[in-house]
Design a protein around this motif. Structure first.
Motif, PDB file in Angstrom:
ATOM      1  N   THR A   1      -5.821   1.918  56.601  1.00 34.63           N
ATOM      2  CA  THR A   1      -6.746   1.837  57.729  1.00 34.63           C
ATOM      3  C   THR A   1      -7.362   3.204  58.022  1.00 34.63           C
ATOM      4  OG1 THR A   1      -5.648  -0.051  58.760  1.00 34.63           O
ATOM      5  CG2 THR A   1      -6.916   1.375  60.217  1.00 34.63           C
ATOM      6  N   ILE A   2      -6.525   4.229  58.037  1.00 35.62           N
ATOM      7  CA  ILE A   2      -7.011   5.579  58.298  1.00 35.62           C
ATOM      8  C   ILE A   2      -7.905   6.057  57.161  1.00 35.62           C
ATOM      9  CG2 ILE A   2      -6.248   7.987  58.496  1.00 35.62           C
ATOM     10  CD1 ILE A   2      -3.869   6.880  60.173  1.00 35.62           C
TER      11      ILE A   2
ATOM     12  N   CYS B   1     -11.324   2.773  63.049  1.00 31.22           N
ATOM     13  CA  CYS B   1     -11.002   1.882  61.936  1.00 31.22           C
ATOM     14  C   CYS B   1     -12.216   1.016  61.621  1.00 31.22           C
ATOM     15  CB  CYS B   1      -9.786   1.017  62.285  1.00 31.22           C
ATOM     16  SG  CYS B   1     -10.061  -0.180  63.618  1.00 31.22           S
TER      17      CYS B   1
ATOM     18  N   ALA C   1     -11.338   4.543  57.578  1.00 33.88           N
ATOM     19  CA  ALA C   1     -12.013   4.824  58.853  1.00 33.88           C
ATOM     20  C   ALA C   1     -13.286   5.640  58.631  1.00 33.88           C
ATOM     21  CB  ALA C   1     -11.067   5.561  59.791  1.00 33.88           C
TER      22      ALA C   1
ATOM     23  N   PRO D   1      -4.167  13.136  59.921  1.00 35.36           N
ATOM     24  CA  PRO D   1      -5.005  11.964  59.640  1.00 35.36           C
ATOM     25  C   PRO D   1      -4.870  10.951  60.790  1.00 35.36           C
ATOM     26  CG  PRO D   1      -3.574  12.484  57.774  1.00 35.36           C
ATOM     27  CD  PRO D   1      -3.079  13.279  58.938  1.00 35.36           C
ATOM     28  N   PHE D   2      -5.987  10.388  61.243  1.00 28.34           N
ATOM     29  CA  PHE D   2      -5.954   9.511  62.415  1.00 28.34           C
ATOM     30  C   PHE D   2      -7.185   8.625  62.419  1.00 28.34           C
ATOM     31  CE2 PHE D   2      -8.920  12.702  63.586  1.00 28.34           C
ATOM     32  CZ  PHE D   2      -9.824  12.056  64.403  1.00 28.34           C
ATOM     33  N   CYS D   3      -7.169   7.628  63.289  1.00 34.02           N
ATOM     34  CA  CYS D   3      -8.386   6.893  63.655  1.00 34.02           C
ATOM     35  C   CYS D   3      -8.147   6.163  64.964  1.00 34.02           C
ATOM     36  CB  CYS D   3      -8.832   5.928  62.555  1.00 34.02           C
ATOM     37  SG  CYS D   3      -7.779   4.498  62.312  1.00 34.02           S
TER      38      CYS D   3
ATOM     39  N   GLU E   1      -1.357   0.921  57.626  1.00 38.08           N
ATOM     40  CA  GLU E   1      -1.811   1.963  58.544  1.00 38.08           C
ATOM     41  C   GLU E   1      -2.450   3.120  57.784  1.00 38.08           C
ATOM     42  OE1 GLU E   1       1.262   1.675  62.262  1.00 38.08           O
ATOM     43  OE2 GLU E   1       2.134   2.148  60.299  1.00 38.08           O
TER      44      GLU E   1
ATOM     45  N   THR F   1      -4.119   5.614  65.913  1.00 39.03           N
ATOM     46  CA  THR F   1      -3.005   5.749  64.981  1.00 39.03           C
ATOM     47  C   THR F   1      -3.098   7.127  64.353  1.00 39.03           C
ATOM     48  OG1 THR F   1      -2.998   3.380  64.457  1.00 39.03           O
ATOM     49  CG2 THR F   1      -1.905   4.843  62.899  1.00 39.03           C
TER      50      THR F   1
END
Length: 197
Positions: free
Chosen positions: A104-105, A122, A108, A21-23, A101, A45
């Motif tokens: 936020t992901i 994000c 996104a 998981p990321f953005c 965090e 992140t």
């Protein structure tokens, strides 16, 4: 900027292949939501949680060139991996674990920022929180640009709640006052907009 965004799309493809998981945050997200400006690096992140950093750091160092000799140790200690794309762009990957965090992901979304570059960034609201927390002069200028472009579309109650928690954690409650000052400057230019605190 287009070549940076296309490089970002290639980084994103590797992270998705890994199932992490990321953005994107930072300059790429600002390009989407604020006043676009020249930037030469990619800030992201990746959600690792506390204790899950090791395999992610190892995978990142397999996929990308480190920018410093002790990249694994640095990433473990400071929770950020300093890397480089094959075409030379710097990548800073924060190893996310805090509830903000993770949220936020989760919030996104994908946006087409250039031809062939649909990147997961994000939200505009979370970008303001990230930048207010970082609190560098350029961050406040970027926040002003986001407020101008996203008038009426920010989730102010969520923004104030998240920033209040993070400012308390950082021991800098004055971040809230500075954001209020920036918002009032923007308000003087574009007129009143919805804001709740």
């Amino acid at each position: 900027m287009r070549s940076l965004l296309q490089a970002g799309a290639r980084v994103q493809a590797r992270l998705r292949a890994r199932g992490w998981p990321f953005c994107f945050i930072g300059g790429v997200a600002n390009f989407r939501w604020g006043t676009p400006r020249l930037t030469n690096d990619l800030d992201l992140t990746v959600l690792t949680g506390f204790g899950g950093e090791g395999p992610v750091i190892a995978g990142l160092l397999e996929d990308f060139e480190p920018r410093i000799s002790d990249a694994a140790e640095f990433a473990t200690r400071h929770r950020v991996a300093l890397l480089r794309t094959p075409d030379g762009f710097a990548i800073d990957i924060a190893l996310g674990a805090m509830p903000f965090e993770a949220a936020t992901i989760e919030r996104a979304t994908d946006g087409e920022l250039a031809e062939g570059a649909v990147l997961r960034t994000c939200s505009a609201t979370d970008l303001v929180v990230h930048k207010a927390f970082a609190a560098r002069p350029q961050d406040w200028a970027d926040i002003e640009g986001v407020l101008l472009r996203q008038r009426g579309r920010l989730d102010w109650p969520q923004l104030w709640t998240d920033l209040t928690d993070l400012a308390s954690l950082k021991g800098e409650p004055e971040l809230l006052e500075e954001l209020e000052r920036v918002a009032r400057r923007v308000e003087a230019v574009i007129g009143p907009f919805e804001r709740a605190r």
